[in-house]
Design an enzyme around this catalytic site. Sequence first.
Site, short mmCIF file in Angstrom:
data_model
loop_
_atom_site.label_atom_id
_atom_site.label_comp_id
_atom_site.label_asym_id
_atom_site.label_seq_id
_atom_site.Cartn_x
_atom_site.Cartn_y
_atom_site.Cartn_z
CE1 TYR A 87 -49.29 11.31 -40.69
CE2 TYR A 87 -50.27 13.42 -40.09
CZ TYR A 87 -50.40 12.13 -40.56
OH TYR A 87 -51.63 11.65 -40.92
CG HIS A 127 -47.38 21.02 -19.25
ND1 HIS A 127 -46.94 22.10 -18.53
CD2 HIS A 127 -48.20 21.52 -20.21
CE1 HIS A 127 -47.44 23.21 -19.03
NE2 HIS A 127 -48.21 22.89 -20.04
NE ARG A 144 -51.92 27.95 -19.58
CZ ARG A 144 -53.16 28.00 -20.04
NH1 ARG A 144 -54.16 28.13 -19.19
NH2 ARG A 144 -53.41 27.91 -21.33
#
Length: 825
Positions: A129, A86, A40
Amino acid sequence: MTRATDDPTGTSDEKILNVDVSTEMQDSFLEYAYSVIYSRALPDARDGLKPVQRRILYMMSEMGLRPEKGHVKSARVVGEVMGKLHPHGDTAIYDALVRLAQSWTMRIPLIDGHGNFGSPDDGPAAARYTEARLDAVALLMVDQLDEDVVDFVPNYDNQLTQPDVLPAAIPNLLVNGASGIAVGMATNMAPHNLIEVVAGARYLIEHPNATLDDLMAFIPGPDLPGGGTIVGLAGIRDAYETGRGAFKTRAKVSIETLGPRKTGLVVTELPYLVGPEKVIAKIKDGVTAKKIQGISDVTDLTDRMNGLRLVIGIKTGFDPEAVLEQLYKLTPLEDGFSINNVALVDGGPHTLGLRDLLIVYVNHRIEVVTRRTAYRLARRRERLHLVEGLLIAILDIDEVIQVIRASDDTDQARTRLIDVFELSVLQADYILELRLRRLTKFSRIELEAERDKLREEIAQLEALLGDPALIRKAVSDELDEVAEKHGTPRRTLLTEARPSLAGASKRAQPVLEVADAPCTVYLSTTGRVVRVDREETEELRADGLTAPVVASRRSKHDAIRSEVVTTRRSEIGAVTDTGRLIRMPVLDLPAVPANSVQLGAGVKAGDYLSLDAKREKVVGLVSLDSTVPIALGTAQGIVKRIAPGAYPARPDFEVIALKTGDAVVGVAQHSEEDELVFITSDAQLLRFFQASVRPQGVAAGGMAGINLGAGASVIWFGSVPDTGDAVVVTIAASTSTLAGADVGTGKVSEFTEFPPKGRATGGVRAHRFLKGEDTLTVAWAGPAPALAVGHDGAARTLPESGARRDASGVGLSGVVGSVGAARRS
């Protein structure tokens, strides 16, 4: 500790296991820490990516989101990455995607974002968006994955595979930096300039034993996306040597006139990851708490057309420079950056210096190119094998058809083809699948041409694979192409100027009034400009240091092209080769102690004035308050003196009307008793008194200064004071050799060896060319001692003075890039 478990036998409701608490905590914590560190938080030193970033780029490549294709919703990318590669939350994936698209975070963004991807002060819009696709640079990160250049590993559910590391044709870790917090360790790496990093990597490829100093000649420091100025380079060297260090970044601020009686500070670049709203909030808080004085208002004029522009109004009676120093101390206009180069190497976290980072990346690229070459060689051998089988079939096509028609089934046909024509199984199968249209005469010609081309390519690939030097050269050449195509100029200025009051006690009150003390501004022959305050020079003398001691401390960039004695609150002029004079506030220039004599601590004049280095450069500095006229000399032999006091009140203006193709080569501003000197490329020197050139206005075009021979041009112009110790330096070479490749010959003659001539004459010979020499590359005249430097600013040794004016030169130890005067205390 007890752990309750279900009893599979059903004989009891639960089963109790005794577990040691310390062992359980240790095992669980180590498993968690391992997951965070390796899966990570830390980037791989080879491609500079964390797993989530690598998976995003790989999945977008698999989705076909190339630069020439349209954008897709970010939410779709996040969904594909989360579902296939992932196994973490969508928030973490989208945050990583956004960072890869932010131009103020990444030096070279890898994702082309469309929509609101946030700002240094605000977060992005939701994934539903915004839209995204790969940037052109990102293709270099994932290119050639289908050629077995890296290993693939299973995804989290063993249903798919993903690359363990990307090929990374760009040194992404150094170029874009990285940040992350793991368990017990963290990483924080600064972005760098792609052109500089590639230059350093290529030098390391050619010189495997290169030292840190050698590499820092190419990579002097970080290059932050938002520009700004890095103050103090000691921390950078520490980071490059040990992997840990710190430096200060300052905003780029200029003092401008906002109205008839109002002055303000205009901020056009901010420190790394600092936004204008954060600066405004800190200023307002400081003014409210009466910690910051002298601020009348703050206006944010930032827009997409003009970029960042933050205007800070200064109250009447306050010194802008002192107020700026106060802002550096109390606001994010000066910010610190701590470097901690922690990355994964061979699966483990390591703290790496600059050389280590480059070595890991170069070795990765060597492995990638080697595997790619082996893959291409294998594919071409396979294809050549099939083509040779086809050629056998075409040559005996009637017999081939007869063998096939006489066979009972495919297996029998295959066996008979192998026996009759001595083919392999692959060749026989390929012939059996052959279409009749490939049996024409033209197809045979095509196959023969393909066979010859394949043999040539196989020979080249075998030679490349068999020679490690050729592999390293291929890596170097590919890096050079990347830098040529995607490199951008440096944005961040590097300076050794003193840090602000930010390092002082918080209770210390800044002095808002800066005395208009005397100072001297120097321009080195390598183009760096710096301010030396006169009061520091006086302190130096009070300590008993003499001029020769100071002169002995010279290092790089200490050959002076021009100097102006002025005051800190005044303006001086920088004259460029295009005939333009640019006003330069002295207070804005970086100051160095008088005893350091390190002009290299200054800034490049072209960068400071935002000049296009390919089109315009500074050739000299002049005083705008002096009553002495300014003298200019051009490449076509024109001389002009400008009447003092006739300078327009504009920030910049033309000081000579140049003819087409002409350029200013030198500027001088000395007394009437000093002589003007021209030195030409064909080794002619002309000296004459300034009084023979009448002063003119700024719009005039000057008058004839020296008569030039055919094909000759002026390479140096200036004035020589009547001190009795003046010398003339000339360096000769051949125009048939590459620039910088011919060391050439040089000589140093007494200035008195050259008789004065009238203006507009041809002068006298200043250097006798040896066989093969046909031009002067460098020339200079002025008070001894003369200092020579190479193109990199390193000192060069000149011959002893005393050669005849028309003598030939002697061999030099290195290429001389420029010659200038020594600084005098």
